[in-house]
Motif scaffolding. Structure first.
Motif, mmCIF file in Angstrom:
data_model
loop_
_atom_site.group_PDB
_atom_site.id
_atom_site.type_symbol
_atom_site.label_atom_id
_atom_site.label_comp_id
_atom_site.label_asym_id
_atom_site.label_seq_id
_atom_site.Cartn_x
_atom_site.Cartn_y
_atom_site.Cartn_z
ATOM 1 N N TRP A 56 25.695 -33.189 0.165
ATOM 2 C CA TRP A 56 24.320 -32.822 -0.216
ATOM 3 C C TRP A 56 24.349 -31.776 -1.325
ATOM 4 O O TRP A 56 23.677 -31.897 -2.349
ATOM 5 N N LEU A 57 25.168 -30.788 -1.143
ATOM 6 C CA LEU A 57 25.296 -29.723 -2.133
ATOM 7 C C LEU A 57 25.838 -30.282 -3.449
ATOM 8 O O LEU A 57 25.436 -29.855 -4.538
ATOM 9 N N TRP A 84 23.070 -31.665 -5.515
ATOM 10 C CA TRP A 84 22.322 -30.585 -6.172
ATOM 11 C C TRP A 84 23.083 -30.050 -7.379
ATOM 12 O O TRP A 84 22.513 -29.813 -8.436
ATOM 13 N N VAL A 97 21.805 -22.989 -8.819
ATOM 14 C CA VAL A 97 21.272 -23.930 -7.826
ATOM 15 C C VAL A 97 22.170 -23.968 -6.604
ATOM 16 O O VAL A 97 21.707 -23.924 -5.462
ATOM 17 N N TRP A 106 21.839 -20.882 -4.456
ATOM 18 C CA TRP A 106 20.553 -20.882 -3.752
ATOM 19 C C TRP A 106 20.561 -21.865 -2.571
ATOM 20 O O TRP A 106 20.388 -21.493 -1.430
ATOM 21 N N VAL A 107 20.841 -23.134 -2.920
ATOM 22 C CA VAL A 107 20.838 -24.170 -1.873
ATOM 23 C C VAL A 107 21.972 -23.931 -0.885
ATOM 24 O O VAL A 107 21.794 -24.020 0.342
ATOM 25 N N GLN A 152 21.373 -21.090 1.546
ATOM 26 C CA GLN A 152 20.530 -21.519 2.681
ATOM 27 C C GLN A 152 21.380 -22.273 3.695
ATOM 28 O O GLN A 152 21.223 -22.108 4.901
ATOM 29 N N GLY A 153 22.310 -23.090 3.196
ATOM 30 C CA GLY A 153 23.196 -23.862 4.072
ATOM 31 C C GLY A 153 24.049 -22.930 4.924
ATOM 32 O O GLY A 153 24.246 -23.164 6.121
#
Ligand SMILES: Nc1ncnc2c1ncn2[C@@H]1O[C@H](COP(=O)(O)OP(=O)(O)O)[C@@H](O)[C@H]1O
Ligand SMILES: [Mg+2]
Length: 666
Positions: free
Chosen positions: A252-253, A256, A351, A354-355, A358-359
């Protein structure tokens, strides 16, 4: 990163364009403002008329011929006409053939390239293992706090770094070494090809153009097979390896992180195009500047004698300024794009933090995962940014290879070694009408014959066509078939090697290599009687008086010999090869009467068939027969006395030269 400077060097030195491509480039990529002044500078032009560069752009597509190269090869030594039929259809097939040629050149060093690629793969593996180790260390820290034992990880990272360094060094050595060898091969091939062209070819290609192909174009190909090869392999490996590692951490990362990639690729493409155009413009201008330098050096005496220094300096400064402008434009585009691409790559990192942050907070991935991921992303930044540069190196290398191939493939077969015709041959010109390309006929319906062993003088004022006659006979230009024959055989049908061994041609402007006298006479041919040849040419006593005799080095970096000595050394060079037919082009122009008589006696005793072109009638008087040439046509022919009695051009020239001789004696 480590290879930025090495690439810059590659980009700067490589990618030369001669007039053609650069012109095309200029047409398409309009240079704003002051760039235009630079373009004018080019058109202001060297004083010598520049042969029109072979242009593909704007040339109507030719009708397709049956595939095969024979027709092109047979009809001309010219590059333009020799291009294979499909080439007229578009750039792609030409680039493909250049790519094939490069592949062939590279495959000769496949062992080195394989070694280089293997080292590079190992280096990529080692460096990709570093973030992974860091991840383990951080995860251990997170688990066990300050008490975690990290000695193993630290040692591993150091070992990986060392292994990476060594394997990368190995890949550089192997690949760059191979590239140097490819470059050397290319130079050899090009040099060998350039030896084979007749003067017609050199009349159509400026020295500057050929020099550019032999220097910057070769360098551009080296950049391709060196830096370009490394960079391409590395990009593939880096993307493959880093992407796999990133996917392993968090798919997923990864998605991004790849978001800015399309923008980056588009930008890299634009950069590539702009960079190409400006490099071409710079390279072309570099050619103009070196052309000016070359001409100034060659014509130094004239420049001094006519105090042209300020003008020469002005013309140079103007060309140099245009070069500076183009160089600055090139640097500007590099300065503008590279940081921009780093910026966009930086957005990717933002990005991810940031993402990914959160993970980590959500416990989906560990902190170590995030750090490792960032490491891989950073690892990808350079290959992505460099992609534009790499592609431009590849493209310029291909274009340059194409320019080199144009010469190499168009080269006619070399004359090689051949046996001369047996005995002194006859010689005949039959209705020979011929002119230099783009000019009116230099010879008109010339018909006369020379019997075996006969000495015939061709006389006439300057510009009558004497030199041209000799050039066609020696097939330095090709006469129309059936107009010139030696020993009863058409020279265009006679194997070139046989013709060259049969005909000893002594040019009007003799050229001496910067070697010893002996080398200049033998030209590397074995078993020649140098002493006998110089004696027959009447230059032996002078050679004996030189500081080192026959070992004296003459020419640019040695002893300067007089024009007369140079001509007689050239005569000795021709005689040493034991030709059957001698063609002497105004060889006696700067020889005194006594030496002239001695040479003529020696020549007569040789029993060779001799065609002697001269504007000095004293030599003509000693010939068996005289052909008077005026404006390319045979005006009269016969023996000296008969021609005098006839009272034509010959009688007039004779009277004038007698008068001149008397005045000189008085
Ligand atoms: N390379 C060349 N290109 C075009 N024209 C040439 C070239 N060489 C000679 N000519 C022209 O051909 C004619 C004959 O020249 P040339 O054979 O050198 O005469 P000569 O040797 O009798 O002085 C002249 O009009 C000359 O201007
Ligand atoms: Mg001449």
């Amino acid at each position: 990163m480590a290879h930025v400077p090495s690439h810059r060097r590659g980009a700067g030195g490589g990618g030369a364009r001669g007039g053609r491509d650069a012109r095309r480039g200029r047409g398409r990529h309009h240079h704003e403002g002051r760039g235009g002044a630079g373009a004018d500078g080019v058109l202001l032009a060297p004083p010598r008329p520049r042969p029109r560069p072979p242009s593909r752009a704007g040339r109507p597509a030719r009708p397709r011929r049956a595939p095969g190269r024979a027709p092109g090869r047979a009809d001309a030594h010219g590059v333009r006409r020799v291009r294979r039929p499909q080439a007229a259809r578009g750039g792609r097939s030409r680039l493909t053939s250049a790519a094939n040629a490069i592949a062939r050149a590279v495959l000769r060093y496949r062992a080195r390239y394989t070694l280089g690629a293997l080292c590079l793969a190992a280096a990529t593996g080692f460096s990709l293992a570093i973030p992974w180790t860091v991840k383990h260390a951080i995860d251990a820290l997170a688990r066990e706090g300050a008490g975690a034992a990290l000695g193993g990880e630290v040692g591993l990272i150091l070992a990986l770094a060392a292994a990476h360094w060594i394997t990368r060094l190995g890949s550089r050595f192997a690949t760059i070494g191979a590239a140097q060898r490819v470059e050397a091969d290319l130079r050899d091939g090009l040099y060998a090809a350039l030896q084979k062209f007749p003067p017609e070819f050199f009349a159509r290609h400026s020295t500057g153009d050929l020099m550019t192909r032999a220097s910057s174009d070769v360098t551009a190909v080296r950049s391709l097979v060196g830096f370009g090869a490394i960079s391409l392999i590395q990009t593939v490996l880096a993307f493959g390896g880093a992407l796999a590692a990133m996917l392993a951490v968090d798919p997923w990362l990864t998605l991004w992180a790849m978001a800015p990639l399309p923008v980056l690729v588009l930008l890299a493409r634009r950069f590539n195009v702009a960079l190409n155009a400006r490099t071409q413009a710079t390279q072309e201008q570099l050619g103009v500047v070196s052309g000016r330098v070359q001409e100034t050096l060659a014509g130094m005496a004239m420049i001094r004698a006519y105090t042209l220094e300020p003008r020469a300096a002005g013309a140079f400064a103007e060309a140099n300024r245009a070069l500076l402008e183009r160089g600055v434009a090139l640097a500007a585009i590099q300065a503008r794009f590279t940081p921009l691409m780093s910026l966009i790559a930086g957005v990717g990192v933002l990005v991810v933090i940031w993402v990914g942050g959160q993970g980590v907070a959500a416990g989906r991935i560990t902190l170590g995962d995030l750090v490792a991921f960032n490491g891989y992303l950073a690892y990808l930044a350079w290959p992505t940014v460099a992609l534009g540069l790499t592609l431009s190196v590849v493209r310029r290398g291909l274009t340059s290879m194409e320019r080199i191939q144009e010469i190499v493939e168009a080269a006619p077969p070399a004359a090689g070694e051949g046996a001369p015709l047996a005995g002194a041959p006859s010689l005949a010109f039959e209705h020979l009408t011929w002119g230099y390309p783009g000019r009116g006929p230099a010879l008109r319906d010339v018909t006369f014959a020379v019997a075996p062993g006969e000495i015939v003088a061709v006389v006439g004022p300057t510009g009558a066509g004497k030199t041209t006659l000799g050039l066609l006979l020696a097939r330095l230009w090709d006469p129309p078939p059936g107009t010139v024959s030696v020993g009863g055989r058409d020279v265009t049908a006679l194997p070139l090697a046989t013709l060259r061994a049969t005909v000893g041609w002594v040019p009007q402007e003799a050229f001496l290599f910067s070697r010893s006298i002996e080398d200049n006479v033998t030209l590397g041919r074995a078993g020649l009687d140098v002493a006998a040849a110089t004696r027959a040419a009447g230059v032996d006593t002078e050679v004996a008086a030189f500081p080192d005799g026959y070992a004296t080095v003459v020419g640019e970096r040695g002893l300067t010999v007089s024009g007369g000595q140079r001509q007689r050394l050239a005569l000795a060079r021709a005689l040493a090869g034991r030709p059957r037919l001698l063609v002497l082009d105004d060889v006696f122009a700067s020889v005194d009467a006594a030496t002239e008589d001695a040479i003529v006696r020696a020549l007569r005793a040789s029993g060779l068939t001799i065609l002697v072109m001269t504007h000095r009638l004293r030599v003509a008087q000693a010939a068996d027969r005289i052909v008077v040439l005026e404006n390319g046509s045979v005006e009269a022919s016969g023996e000296h006395a008969a021609l005098l009695a006839a009272g034509g051009l010959y009688a007039r020239l004779w009277r004038r030269q007698q008068l001149e001789a008397e005045i000189a004696r008085a």
